[in-house]
Design a protein around this motif. Structure first.
Motif, PDB file in Angstrom:
ATOM      1  N   ASP C  81       1.002  -1.235  -0.127  1.00 14.02           N
ATOM      2  CA  ASP C  81       0.019  -0.132  -0.014  1.00 14.02           C
ATOM      3  C   ASP C  81       0.830   1.093  -0.013  1.00 14.02           C
ATOM      4  OD1 ASP C  81      -2.245  -1.317   0.025  1.00 14.02           O
ATOM      5  OD2 ASP C  81      -2.676  -1.378   2.048  1.00 14.02           O
ATOM      6  N   ASN C  82       1.747   1.191   0.742  1.00 10.31           N
ATOM      7  CA  ASN C  82       2.904   2.227   0.768  1.00 10.31           C
ATOM      8  C   ASN C  82       3.626   2.494  -0.593  1.00 10.31           C
ATOM      9  OD1 ASN C  82       3.416   3.912   3.382  1.00 10.31           O
ATOM     10  ND2 ASN C  82       2.952   1.980   3.981  1.00 10.31           N
ATOM     11  N   LEU C  83       3.866   1.403  -1.237  1.00 12.90           N
ATOM     12  CA  LEU C  83       4.457   1.500  -2.567  1.00 12.90           C
ATOM     13  C   LEU C  83       3.168   2.122  -3.416  1.00 12.90           C
ATOM     14  CD1 LEU C  83       6.310  -1.609  -2.966  1.00 12.90           C
ATOM     15  CD2 LEU C  83       7.346   0.449  -2.432  1.00 12.90           C
ATOM     16  N   ALA C  84       2.054   1.784  -3.326  1.00 10.51           N
ATOM     17  CA  ALA C  84       1.036   2.381  -4.344  1.00 10.51           C
ATOM     18  C   ALA C  84       0.905   3.956  -3.920  1.00 10.51           C
ATOM     19  CB  ALA C  84      -0.325   1.938  -3.857  1.00 10.51           C
ATOM     20  N   LEU C  85       1.125   4.394  -2.627  1.00  6.20           N
ATOM     21  CA  LEU C  85       0.901   5.685  -2.379  1.00  6.20           C
ATOM     22  C   LEU C  85       1.955   6.602  -3.080  1.00  6.20           C
ATOM     23  CD1 LEU C  85       0.708   6.133   1.320  1.00  6.20           C
ATOM     24  CD2 LEU C  85      -1.194   6.399  -0.437  1.00  6.20           C
ATOM     25  N   GLY C  86       3.095   5.901  -3.410  1.00 10.68           N
ATOM     26  CA  GLY C  86       4.086   6.619  -4.169  1.00 10.68           C
ATOM     27  C   GLY C  86       3.932   6.850  -5.439  1.00 10.68           C
ATOM     28  N   ARG C  87       3.075   6.109  -6.043  1.00  8.01           N
ATOM     29  CA  ARG C  87       2.866   6.128  -7.383  1.00  8.01           C
ATOM     30  C   ARG C  87       1.936   7.208  -7.994  1.00  8.01           C
ATOM     31  NH1 ARG C  87       4.267   1.386 -10.174  1.00  8.01           N
ATOM     32  NH2 ARG C  87       2.440   0.932 -11.954  1.00  8.01           N
ATOM     33  N   ARG C  88       2.232   8.003  -8.937  1.00  5.03           N
ATOM     34  CA  ARG C  88       1.483   9.103  -9.346  1.00  5.03           C
ATOM     35  C   ARG C  88       1.202   8.667 -10.645  1.00  5.03           C
ATOM     36  NH1 ARG C  88       3.979  13.448  -6.937  1.00  5.03           N
ATOM     37  NH2 ARG C  88       3.289  13.560  -4.608  1.00  5.03           N
ATOM     38  N   ARG C  89       1.710   7.549 -11.319  1.00  2.00           N
ATOM     39  CA  ARG C  89       1.483   7.375 -12.756  1.00  2.00           C
ATOM     40  C   ARG C  89      -0.099   6.791 -13.202  1.00  2.00           C
ATOM     41  NH1 ARG C  89       5.976   3.801 -15.191  1.00  2.00           N
ATOM     42  NH2 ARG C  89       6.168   3.548 -12.870  1.00  2.00           N
TER      43      ARG C  89
END
Lengths: 351, 347, 471
Positions: C81-89
């Protein structure tokens, strides 16, 4: 609905024009020695205080119409303020007093303490407190004897009910409301001595949902005629009756305070009305005649201010002879031969 | 230094934006904005009587609750309950005031005010205990207790404290001896105004220079640092600030009763305790600034009813415009702060 | 004036180390790269093209990815989930979880970043969190990767793994910018070194042309004196503090310890083994659940997180100093604190401890990390305390700052009326250089290290094995 909106818009426009006029030449506020004299040039200045919105199609709307009627009939300058807190009561009297207003209608008992404080401060201003309980030199309670019409509405309910169960939905349990309900009960029993009468209070004047809930509960207990004294919340009572009727349980409603026969014409039997505008105009005339202050002002059937108005659309549902009996009872009240129950609340008043 | 000038700068910017927004709203409704604003200013500031008897009288409860909120927030206590504490204070003041007829004036008034202070603190003690003992967040508890206090007051004026004839939903007026003396004869301005201003000054001095004020600021800025570096009893400081905050809000209720209404009504406060949050935030939580912002909101509230009386703007519009003003004041304040921080910020 | 004519050139495929004392401008320079700070003058070119990084998003679009010193992770959420948060694309509102998980696993495998995707971040250790943060940035495939002091929070074993990772990332063709303090780490991994001093670039050279001496001189302007390790005869003075059977939840499980005046007791251990609780019990900042503590009334405490616990960043220097003095009647008059006297005292202390700031009224947040730590040390040591508890006191400090702290501690155990010092540190070199005797803390228990094993390897092995006794 449209009628109401139009009335409001007209009202605002009038108030704005009035304010502009006031700004144009307000050189001499509070001129003269206290007794207003419209012929001498200084217009009568009349103000209205309400603690609810004048769009309620009831208690406050009637007062606002009365204010505009005074403006039209007597050429008076008029102003209105809706107050929310006790602090604003004093403030409003202060502001109107300082601006030299001649007459302030404080449309609710809640203003009485502030009115008694403001009275001595502004001896040139007369304050009329609707439903008030205290009397001063220039502070007068205005009492509508709505009980008289409530009694007649009770007769209608007693005649129309099939189940013999009748419901009353009230706003706040205060003496004027209690008075109308006692009179209503007496009216019901005059026609149907064995009737069961239900009573509920919602604790305020504007919670439509609560009023509807109370009405639905009474219908559930068998009531097929309802009367309310809830002011703006009354829409909930009308709605409940209409929905019950549409659902097959024929239910009737009686309006209060104002002619509400057109809100739900198909389920409304009639309304116990106060013609507040006429009452206000009458009060203003008494001020001009120097006949106001020091004593309560009563306005009722005899003054044609209070009346029971049957709904023409549903008159056919009245049992034969009932309307005649109601009319006769009204005449007896006017003639003083029929006394209707009343709950007293003005200082020094007896029941 | 810029920190001190900030409220003034942002208040002026807010005023400009607000006027534009409110004017647009008024024009949309068909009310000439100039007329309405003129009425507002005349109603609040148009005469000495308006300033003293309307605007400054309105300022008093806003100032006291504003101080209550500012103090709590400075200590890191999110007391949203000034409204409920005000009602608690008002109830206590009325109760003492009704029974104070036999007391001499020099005793009756302090008795009434002490009662309101105590009741406000007691009302704040409940969420304070829940926060410190059980870890329940005070935002929710103080907010909920507002409703309890408002309903309690409503029940009291319908029941135990109703005026003796049992007719109207209000209490009897409190004894003459228990009423606050007027500050200016022949006006409505009562001694509560002086009390509030003095309290603001005292609070400012205490926060800035005293040891206890220093503890409050340290605990509010960083509880871990206050505990570890300052060796301060963080829980006690939080509790103290919470109680004093409640006491100030309670005093606001007591002063309203003893100086303005003399009786308890259902809707004694139009939400002073909530407006107080805006008052305190706009003042940068500085007590002296709170005096200024409380007067500003006093002008706004006092003048608002004149918009009804003299310009015919209906009450609902006036309420909406007032809310609009509060919102834009807060927004502009934040933006101004951010700009100033960015400009003078860290390198 | 954090930066004044700084230059920096980073090449694809290279690890470029940026060195400098605290306050030299490293963080500001990197913030400019991340689009957080806008330079008043000067240019920035990527692949020869001049760019203006007005916002973090712009910096990101230019391919610059930054791993900050303070992690931006949500503890309650899983790693994925944290990785998903960092994703803007792209993707709008939809989140392609399985796709992201696959991508993260592949990337992790390729560069050797092993991260448990389904674990909540709150359950991870510091080193693992850092790997999550790095993975988060790498998922955006940056061409320039910036790491701000990544080794500061890691245990020695973890540091080696990270340096290895950094090398691999550069081999993939990225430009890696590494900000660091420890010269040996820099020399181990960097291809190129830039040294900043007071906002200027004072040295830029390939790795082959520099050594520790050159770098240290460039950073401070002169070579610092090497730490002289004192010979440590066993102290025969009475104990200053004595712990008996101290227990704090599961964190400390029965600890006995005596510290005598004139000695420095070093406590080494991998973070999270109970040091935090031990330090606070020793410093009188918390009570144990069980056991007894006998110690002086007013021990000095230098906490590792100076920005959270050591000082109030929004307070002035004077107010921060007053945190340690407000209890003392000398600085009070009735209910009031004597602020003008406190300000004068602050000015003195700034002098004595070499705190560089605008003045006593300056806010602590305006100080560099090293100057903040000097302020904390100054406050804690001003009353000549009999017990000093220092918890990672040089973490995040530059050479000069660390040397200052070390000198100050050594100073306090010398002389006729010495204090007792407890030094809790995850930095083995620091513990070995300063301590008279060393203990290792493993899973809430203390294990003394015999003198013959007081070496990097010996203590390191004990830290991992549980003191040879087992939990």
């Amino acid at each position: 609905m449209f009628g109401r909106l139009n009335g409001r818009r007209r009202g605002w426009a009038a108030a704005v024009v009035m304010a502009l006029a006031a700004c144009g030449g307000d050189a001499d506020p509070g001129a003269g020695d206290g007794s207003p004299d419209p012929e001498a040039g200084a217009a009568l200045r009349v103000a209205l205080l309400t603690s609810g919105p004048v769009s309620d199609a009831g208690w406050y709307a009637g007062a606002y119409e009365g204010l505009l009627l005074i403006g039209d009939s007597l050429g008076a300058e008029v102003s209105h303020q809706q107050t929310r807190t006790p602090t604003e009561f004093d403030e409003a009297f202060l502001a109107y007093g300082a601006e030299g207003y001649d007459l302030v209608f404080a449309h609710g008992f809640e203003y009485q303490d502030a009115a008694m404080r403001a009275g001595p401060r502004f001896p040139d201003m007369t304050i009329v407190v609707s439903g008030g309980g205290r009397v001063g030199d220039n502070v007068a309670p205005l009492i509508f004897t709505l009980e008289e019409a409530s009694y007649l509405a009770g007769m209608a309910a007693g005649g129309v009910t099939r189940s013999g169960v009748v419901g009353m939905v009230g706003g706040v349990e205060i003496p004027p409301v209690q008075g109308t309900f006692r009179a209503f009960e007496a009216g019901v029993r005059a026609v149907r001595p064995d009737a069961t009468i239900l009573e509920a209070f919602i604790g305020n004047w504007d919670d439509v949902a609560a009023a509807k809930e109370a009405a639905v509960a009474q219908i559930g207990r068998g009531a097929d005629v309802l009367i309310h004294n809830t002011d703006a919340a009354s829409f909930g009572v009308f709605q409940a009756a209409r929905e019950a009727t549409e659902g097959g349980a024929e239910t009737w409603v009686l309006g209060m305070n104002r002619d509400q026969n057109d809100i739900a014409p198909d389920v409304t039997l009639g309304s116990a009305v106060i013609r507040i505008p006429e009452a206000f105009l009458e009060v203003a005339r008494r001020l001009l005649a120097g006949d106001l202050g020091g004593a309560p002002v009563y306005e009722g059937t005899s003054e044609d201010v209070v009346d029971f108005v049957a709904n023409p659309a549903t008159e056919a549902r009245y049992p034969d002879g009932l309307l005649q009996r109601i009319r006769a009872a009204g005449d007896s009240i006017r003639a003083g031969t029929l006394e209707v129950p009343r709950v007293p609340f003005v200082d020094g008043e007896t029941g | 230094m810029s920190g001190r000038a900030l409220p003034l700068v942002s208040a002026l910017a807010a005023l400009a934006l607000t006027l534009a927004l409110a004017a647009a709203a008024l024009a949309l409704g068909g009310y000439p904005p100039g007329e309405a604003f003129g009425a507002l200013l005349r109603g609040a500031l148009g005469s000495p009587q308006a300033v003293v008897s309307i605007t400054l009288v309105r300022t008093v409860p806003l100032l006291l609750t504003g101080l209550a909120v500012a103090l709590a927030f400075r200590a890191g206590v999110w007391n949203i309950g000034a409204e409920g504490q005000l009602y608690a204070g008002a109830v206590a003041a009325v109760w003492v005031g009704l029974h104070a007829g036999a007391l001499p004036g020099w005793l009756a008034v302090p008795a009434v005010l002490t009662a309101s202070v105590t009741a406000g603190a007691a009302w704040a003690a409940v969420p304070a205990l829940m926060k410190l003992r059980l870890g329940v967040g005070e935002v929710i508890t103080t907010l909920l207790l507002n409703f309890v206090a408002i309903d309690l007051a409503a029940w009291l004026v319908h029941g135990p404290l109703q005026e003796p004839r049992g007719v109207f939903p209000q209490t009897e007026s409190i004894a003459e001896a228990a009423r606050l003396p007027l500050l200016i004869p022949d006006s409505r301005l009562h001694a509560g105004f002086a009390v509030a201003v003095v309290l603001a000054a005292v609070l400012a001095l205490l926060l800035r220079y005293s040891r206890v004020g220093f503890s409050v600021r340290a605990v509010g800025a960083s509880p871990p640092a206050a505990r570890s570096a300052g060796r301060m009893p963080v829980g006690r400081v939080v509790a103290g600030a919470f109680l004093v905050s409640g006491a100030l809000a309670g005093l606001a209720g007591g002063v309203e009763v003893a100086g303005v209404t003399y009786a308890l009504y259902e809707n004694l406060s139009p939400g002073h305790g909530y407006t107080a949050i805006a008052v305190a935030l706009l003042a940068g939580l500085h007590p002296v600034g709170v005096v200024g912002t409380a007067v500003l909101f006093g002008v706004l509230e006092g003048g608002a009813s004149a918009m009804q009386r003299s310009a015919g703007v209906p009450a609902a519009w006036v309420d909406g415009i007032q809310a609009l003003v509060i919102l834009s004041v807060l927004v502009v304040d934040r933006v101004a702060r951010r700009i100033l921080v960015a400009r003078g910020g860290r390198g | 004036m954090a930066l004044d004519d700084a230059r920096l050139d980073a090449w694809a495929g290279e690890v470029h180390a940026v060195l400098g004392e605290n306050g030299a401008g490293k963080t500001t320079l990197l913030s400019a790269l991340a689009g957080l700070v806008h330079p008043d003058q000067g240019t920035l070119r990527i692949d020869g093209r001049e760019v203006r990084l007005t916002t973090p998003r712009r910096a990101w679009h230019e391919g610059i990815g930054m791993v900050h010193q303070h992690f931006a992770l949500v503890d309650a959420m899983t790693v994925l989930d944290n990785l998903a948060l960092g994703r803007r694309r792209g993707g709008g509102f939809r989140l392609d979880r399985p796709g992201l998980a696959r991508e993260a696993r592949e990337l992790g495998l390729r560069v050797g970043l092993d991260v448990p995707l389904d674990a909540p971040v709150g359950s991870l250790g510091v080193g693992e969190r850092q790997r999550v943060e790095i993975l988060k940035v790498l998922l955006r495939d940056p061409s320039v990767l910036v790491l701000d002091e990544p080794t500061a929070v890691l245990a020695p074993a973890e540091v080696d793994g990270l340096l290895e990772l950094i090398r691999r990332l550069a081999l993939e063709g990225r430009a890696v910018l590494l900000v660091a303090h420890k010269l040996d780490e820099v020399l181990a991994v960097a291809h190129r070194v830039t040294v900043l001093r007071r906002g200027r670039t004072v040295l830029e050279a390939p790795r082959e042309e520099v050594d520790e001496g050159i770098l240290a001189r460039a950073m401070v302007g002169a070579e610092p004196e090497p730490l002289a390790r004192r010979p440590g005869p066993p102290s025969d003075r009475p104990p200053v503090v004595r712990l008996r059977g101290v227990r704090v939840g599961q964190r400390l499980r029965g600890v006995d310890l005596e510290v005598r005046a004139g000695e420095i007791v070093g406590i080494a251990g991998v973070e999270g083994n109970g040091q935090r609780e031990l330090a606070r019990v020793l410093a009188g900042r918390r009570d144990p659940h069980e056991g007894s503590v006998h110690g002086p009334d007013d021990p000095a405490f230098i906490p590792q997180d100076r920005r959270r616990e050591g000082l109030v960043e929004g307070f002035s220097l004077t107010e921060n100093l007053a945190l340690g003095l407000h209890d003392d009647p000398t600085w009070r008059r009735g209910p009031w604190l004597r602020w003008s006297a406190l300000r004068a005292r602050t000015a003195d202390v700034m002098d004595t401890f070499g705190i560089r700031a605008q003045g006593p009224r300056a806010r602590a947040s305006s100080l560099s990390g090293g100057n903040q730590q000097r302020l904390v040390v100054a406050r804690e040591l001003q009353g000549r305390p009999r017990l000093i508890v220092a918890e990672n006191p040089t973490r995040g400090l530059d050479v000069a700052g660390a040397a200052f702290v070390h000198r100050t501690l050594l100073d306090r155990v010398a002389g006729d009326d010495p204090a007792a010092v407890v030094l809790l540190s995850t930095d083995l070199d620091e513990v070995l250089a300063l301590a008279d005797r060393v203990l290792v803390v493993v899973r809430g228990r203390l294990h003394p290290v015999p003198p013959e094993r007081q070496t990097r390897e010996g203590v390191g092995a004990l830290m991992l094995s549980g003191g040879g006794v087992g939990p």
